[in-house]
Scaffold this active site. Structure first.
Site, mmCIF file in Angstrom:
data_model
loop_
_atom_site.group_PDB
_atom_site.id
_atom_site.type_symbol
_atom_site.label_atom_id
_atom_site.label_comp_id
_atom_site.label_asym_id
_atom_site.label_seq_id
_atom_site.Cartn_x
_atom_site.Cartn_y
_atom_site.Cartn_z
ATOM 1 N N TRP A 1 0.863 -1.200 -0.085
ATOM 2 C CA TRP A 1 0.077 0.028 0.123
ATOM 3 C C TRP A 1 0.802 1.277 -0.222
ATOM 4 O O TRP A 1 1.826 1.370 0.854
ATOM 5 C CB TRP A 1 -0.869 -0.030 1.245
ATOM 6 C CG TRP A 1 -1.755 1.005 1.510
ATOM 7 C CD1 TRP A 1 -1.320 2.277 2.061
ATOM 8 C CD2 TRP A 1 -3.067 1.434 0.839
ATOM 9 N NE1 TRP A 1 -2.306 3.174 2.227
ATOM 10 C CE2 TRP A 1 -3.436 2.930 1.314
ATOM 11 C CE3 TRP A 1 -3.807 0.900 -0.063
ATOM 12 C CZ2 TRP A 1 -4.643 3.370 0.966
ATOM 13 C CZ3 TRP A 1 -5.013 1.572 -0.395
ATOM 14 C CH2 TRP A 1 -5.457 2.671 -0.086
ATOM 15 N N MET A 2 0.339 2.387 -0.892
ATOM 16 C CA MET A 2 0.866 3.497 -0.889
ATOM 17 C C MET A 2 -0.247 4.656 -0.619
ATOM 18 O O MET A 2 -1.227 4.454 -1.392
ATOM 19 C CB MET A 2 1.653 4.091 -2.098
ATOM 20 C CG MET A 2 2.086 5.392 -2.378
ATOM 21 S SD MET A 2 2.544 5.614 -3.958
ATOM 22 C CE MET A 2 4.235 5.242 -3.710
ATOM 23 N N ASN A 3 -0.040 5.786 0.129
ATOM 24 C CA ASN A 3 -1.116 7.018 -0.084
ATOM 25 C C ASN A 3 -0.132 8.293 0.079
ATOM 26 O O ASN A 3 0.934 8.240 -0.603
ATOM 27 C CB ASN A 3 -2.170 6.734 1.003
ATOM 28 C CG ASN A 3 -2.170 6.785 2.188
ATOM 29 O OD1 ASN A 3 -1.658 5.707 3.004
ATOM 30 N ND2 ASN A 3 -1.989 7.914 2.888
ATOM 31 N N ASP A 4 -0.481 9.287 0.677
ATOM 32 C CA ASP A 4 0.045 10.661 0.824
ATOM 33 C C ASP A 4 1.612 10.606 0.492
ATOM 34 O O ASP A 4 2.340 9.954 1.095
ATOM 35 C CB ASP A 4 -0.227 11.213 2.045
ATOM 36 C CG ASP A 4 -1.703 11.292 2.533
ATOM 37 O OD1 ASP A 4 -2.612 10.846 1.759
ATOM 38 O OD2 ASP A 4 -1.840 11.524 3.620
ATOM 39 N N ASP B 1 -0.048 16.045 10.042
ATOM 40 C CA ASP B 1 0.323 16.586 8.773
ATOM 41 C C ASP B 1 1.072 17.579 8.909
ATOM 42 O O ASP B 1 0.758 18.724 8.125
ATOM 43 C CB ASP B 1 -1.017 16.297 7.692
ATOM 44 C CG ASP B 1 -1.805 15.145 7.699
ATOM 45 O OD1 ASP B 1 -1.198 14.122 8.247
ATOM 46 O OD2 ASP B 1 -2.896 15.152 7.393
#
Length: 507
Positions: free
Chosen positions: A42-45, A172
């Site tokens: 998995w990858m996100n931001d 963030d």
């Protein structure tokens, strides 16, 4: 610098998991050629987009044990030119009491020859992940830009400020330097669930002082502002935000969450940003959590997650999920941001094909052109046509195509993936004007993506698409006569490959 063995062991276990799955991932025909994605899972931001020792570093939210979202690590790639990237070892793993359930998103900055990353440590305090969480801001440091140690003083921001600021949703951080001091904007919401951004100040990156609520929703900008980014560009102060929970307005804001910017002037004394209206950065399906840097040439460059929360991801069955957009250069014209692909992507071009002054009425298929990884530049003169456009990744036999259609009566460009193959369907539209009765498009197609730059960057539309390998056709259509004043097409070479998670080059 003393190595934290517990942290390092967590990274090494994750590396073993990835190594065992690289082969299955590399064999997937949807595997992207020139977009950053994980070696597996998995990858996100995008996180920590930065320069360090004259190279570009990009980190990303990563779950190295499945193709589903899970406890977050920081994956890592680096580049000399923003085009060719190599995989490096995982940079951060959840290993401490303050980040036990995830090293969430953050940013990076070079200081005194070290690379510092400021990230959110996440801990679940109960079963409800929306209410039962504790988020703090934490710091890790690297001498070589590859191996990171978390500092003993963590967390450097222990809790959200008091008052009407929500105590738990506090994440963030994006850090920058102004003058001799450091500033940081953190995503937040109010206690009654209105998105906002918090501004902090520091002399040394270690001790942070809350200044003010930098900007907040006017009631229409969602319940939470994630992944804020602040920068100065062409005389303007820009705050990029990813608002969660914006209500749709006509054809706009149809994605689960949005990503865009507000523009104004930051008062560094009061910490207040006086801003104008929210503007989208992308009108397609898949664009979230953009992050920017000022590159080594002085340009402002943006990368975003080329996916969307809760969207179907067919690649998950082959043990990977998510990708990044190509790097995009930002400029300001007439008080609006223009977004264009970086010029360095011309390095990938080969097998150039060009046509001029092609007349189309009805449908015209370029039978001699087929590919699944390419760039197109086209200038279309509409003449008297009211509806025209093009179809890419097309196969008549398979009834597959991704549709771009311009409606002159509504001044809308539609991106439609109802027949794009596997995966999610639907349509998105962008308000687009013709100039001298012409539409200019620059389109990047990869194995499972499309990015459309409209009228020299006035609008962009991005999407993941999942066509069959045989769906490689390109055609144009119109209700009345149109002219393709210029049509250029290049195959694009591979620039991202499965590399070594021990930090060797993947090129």
């Amino acid at each position: 610098m003393v190595i934290d063995r517990r942290h390092q062991e967590a990274i090494e276990l994750a590396a073993q998991s990835i190594r065992q799955n690289v082969k299955k991932v590399s064999g997937d025909h949807w595997r992207l050629n020139y977009h950053i994605s994980t070696e597996a899972f998995w990858m996100n931001d995008p996180n920590g987009f930065s320069t360090f020792k004259n190279e570009y570093h990009l980190f990303y939210q990563h779950h190295p044990y499945s193709a589903e979202w899970g406890p977050m690590f920081w994956g890592h790639v680096k580049s000399k030119d923003l085009v060719f990237w190599e995989h490096l070892p995982i940079a951060l793993a959840p290993s401490e009491e303050y980040d036990l359930d995830g090293c969430f998103s953050g940013s990076a900055i070079e200081k005194d020859g070290f690379l510092y990353v400021l990230y959110t440590g996440n801990v679940w305090t109960g079963n409800d992940q929306d209410t039962d969480l504790r988020q703090t801001q934490c710091l890790a440091v690297s001498e070589d830009g590859i191996h990171f140690n978390k500092i003993n003083q963590n967390p450097v921001m222990l809790s959200a400020p008091k008052g009407e600021i929500h105590p738990h949703h506090f994440r963030d951080p994006k850090v920058w330097k102004h003058g001799d001091d450091y500033y940081c904007v953190v995503g937040s919401r109010t206690k009654d669930h209105q998105g906002q951004a918090l501004l902090y100040h520091s002399k040394d990156l270690m001790d942070w002082e809350f200044m003010n609520v930098m900007a907040k929703s006017d009631g229409k900008l969602g319940y939470m502002w994630e992944c804020p980014d602040f920068f100065h560009l062409d005389g303007h102060d820009i705050l990029m935000i990813s608002p969660q929970g914006m209500e749709p307005v006509d054809d706009l804001y149809q994605n689960l969450h949005q990503a865009g910017y507000i523009q104004g002037k930051l008062d560094y004394e009061t910490g207040l940003l006086h801003y104008r209206n929210f503007q989208l950065l992308d009108y397609g399906f898949d664009f979230y959590a953009p992050q920017t840097i000022q590159d080594l040439k002085g340009r402002r460059i943006m990368i975003a997650w080329l996916a969307m929360w809760e969207s179907e991801m067919p690649e998950q069955k082959n043990n990977w999920a998510g990708a990044m957009t190509i790097p995009r250069e930002l400029t300001v014209q007439d008080n609006k941001i223009l977004v264009n692909p970086i010029s360095e992507f011309e390095k990938l071009r080969e097998n150039a094909v060009q046509y001029t002054n092609i007349t189309v009425e009805g449908e015209h298929t370029f039978h001699q052109i087929s590919s699944d990884s390419y760039e197109i530049e086209v200038i279309i003169e509409a003449q008297a046509s009211l509806t025209f456009g093009m179809k890419v990744r097309r196969s008549e036999a398979l009834n597959q195509e991704t549709l771009l259609m311009y409606d002159r009566t509504e001044s809308l460009l539609e991106l439609n993936r109802d027949r794009s193959g596997s995966g999610p369907k639907g349509r998105r539209v962008a308000p687009v004007k013709l100039y001298d009765n012409k539409l200019c498009l620059r389109i990047f197609i990869d194995k499972s993506s499309i990015e459309v730059f409209i009228n020299h960057g006035e609008k962009v539309m991005s999407a993941r698409i999942y066509p069959d390998q045989a769906a490689n056709g390109i055609s144009f259509f119109s209700d009345k006569k149109i002219t393709l004043i210029k049509f250029q097409k290049w195959d694009l070479n591979k620039s991202i490959s499965i590399g070594s998670i021990e930090g060797n080059s993947s090129r």
